[in-house]
Motif scaffolding. Sequence first.
Motif, PDB file in Angstrom:
ATOM      1  N   THR A  24       3.471   8.136   2.887  1.00  0.00           N
ATOM      2  CA  THR A  24       4.812   8.080   1.897  1.00  0.00           C
ATOM      3  C   THR A  24       6.184   9.059   2.664  1.00  0.00           C
ATOM      4  OG1 THR A  24       4.051   9.572   0.491  1.00  0.00           O
ATOM      5  CG2 THR A  24       3.639   7.122   0.270  1.00  0.00           C
ATOM      6  N   ILE A  73       5.030   4.818   5.983  1.00  0.00           N
ATOM      7  CA  ILE A  73       5.219   3.362   5.463  1.00  0.00           C
ATOM      8  C   ILE A  73       6.652   2.734   5.907  1.00  0.00           C
ATOM      9  CG2 ILE A  73       5.915   4.061   3.189  1.00  0.00           C
ATOM     10  CD1 ILE A  73       3.923   1.467   2.556  1.00  0.00           C
ATOM     11  N   TYR A  78       5.400  -4.110   3.229  1.00  0.00           N
ATOM     12  CA  TYR A  78       5.264  -4.826   1.851  1.00  0.00           C
ATOM     13  C   TYR A  78       5.279  -6.200   1.939  1.00  0.00           C
ATOM     14  CZ  TYR A  78       6.274  -0.133  -0.274  1.00  0.00           C
ATOM     15  OH  TYR A  78       6.137   1.065  -0.358  1.00  0.00           O
ATOM     16  N   ALA A  86      -2.977   3.252  -2.591  1.00  0.00           N
ATOM     17  CA  ALA A  86      -2.436   4.375  -2.775  1.00  0.00           C
ATOM     18  C   ALA A  86      -3.766   5.485  -2.995  1.00  0.00           C
ATOM     19  CB  ALA A  86      -1.491   4.858  -3.873  1.00  0.00           C
ATOM     20  N   LEU A  95       5.069   5.099  -3.248  1.00  0.00           N
ATOM     21  CA  LEU A  95       5.190   3.754  -2.846  1.00  0.00           C
ATOM     22  C   LEU A  95       6.031   2.779  -3.629  1.00  0.00           C
ATOM     23  CD1 LEU A  95       1.328   3.493  -1.853  1.00  0.00           C
ATOM     24  CD2 LEU A  95       3.293   3.164  -0.313  1.00  0.00           C
ATOM     25  N   LYS A  99       9.262   0.382  -2.586  1.00  0.00           N
ATOM     26  CA  LYS A  99       9.005  -1.116  -2.625  1.00  0.00           C
ATOM     27  C   LYS A  99      10.127  -1.862  -2.765  1.00  0.00           C
ATOM     28  CE  LYS A  99       5.800  -4.256  -5.282  1.00  0.00           C
ATOM     29  NZ  LYS A  99       4.968  -4.499  -6.216  1.00  0.00           N
ATOM     30  N   VAL A 107       0.548  -3.297  -4.880  1.00  0.00           N
ATOM     31  CA  VAL A 107       0.409  -2.096  -4.540  1.00  0.00           C
ATOM     32  C   VAL A 107      -0.238  -1.419  -5.905  1.00  0.00           C
ATOM     33  CG1 VAL A 107       1.769   0.292  -4.564  1.00  0.00           C
ATOM     34  CG2 VAL A 107       2.813  -1.918  -3.701  1.00  0.00           C
TER      35      VAL A 107
END
Length: 159
Positions: A24, A73, A78, A86, A95, A99, A107
């Motif tokens: 992340t 990420i 996504y 996670a 996350l 998103k 997620v």
Amino acid sequence: MGEAVLRDIAKNRGLDIHVDSCGTGAYHVGEDPDDRTVAICKKVRYEDASHIAIRLMETLQHGVPISHKARAISESDYKKFTHILAADGSNLRSLERFKPEDATAEVRLWGSYHNDDPIGDPYYGGINGFEKVYQQCVTFSSAFLDEVFGKSSDDKGDL
């Protein structure tokens, strides 16, 4: 470690899925996994481990192939993946913040497929902490695949 374990378990089940891990944050982009992660997955002797850890390494035979460069990420993840898992609550919150509105991936906390436990960061816990994380990855991977694909499915997909 999670990527390698999930990929290996899926392969052993005959599932053709794409698994990719990321962070992340961009703290270690381009770096290899921690030597202790590689040692636990492959079960090779970790030279800096204590005598007890070396004995542990010699008695376990995981044999999970691992080869990965760290990445962060991206927004496209996504949509590219059906599931984003996670490791812990902090990662899950990050996350969810990243998103995009048009995301299609589910997620979730990886441990939510089993007992809602987070995966702890083993970095400061020594080799035994990495073994504990490995065991969590095995348990959570099996529970995830059971829920998403069933116990004996031949489905294919991207994760």
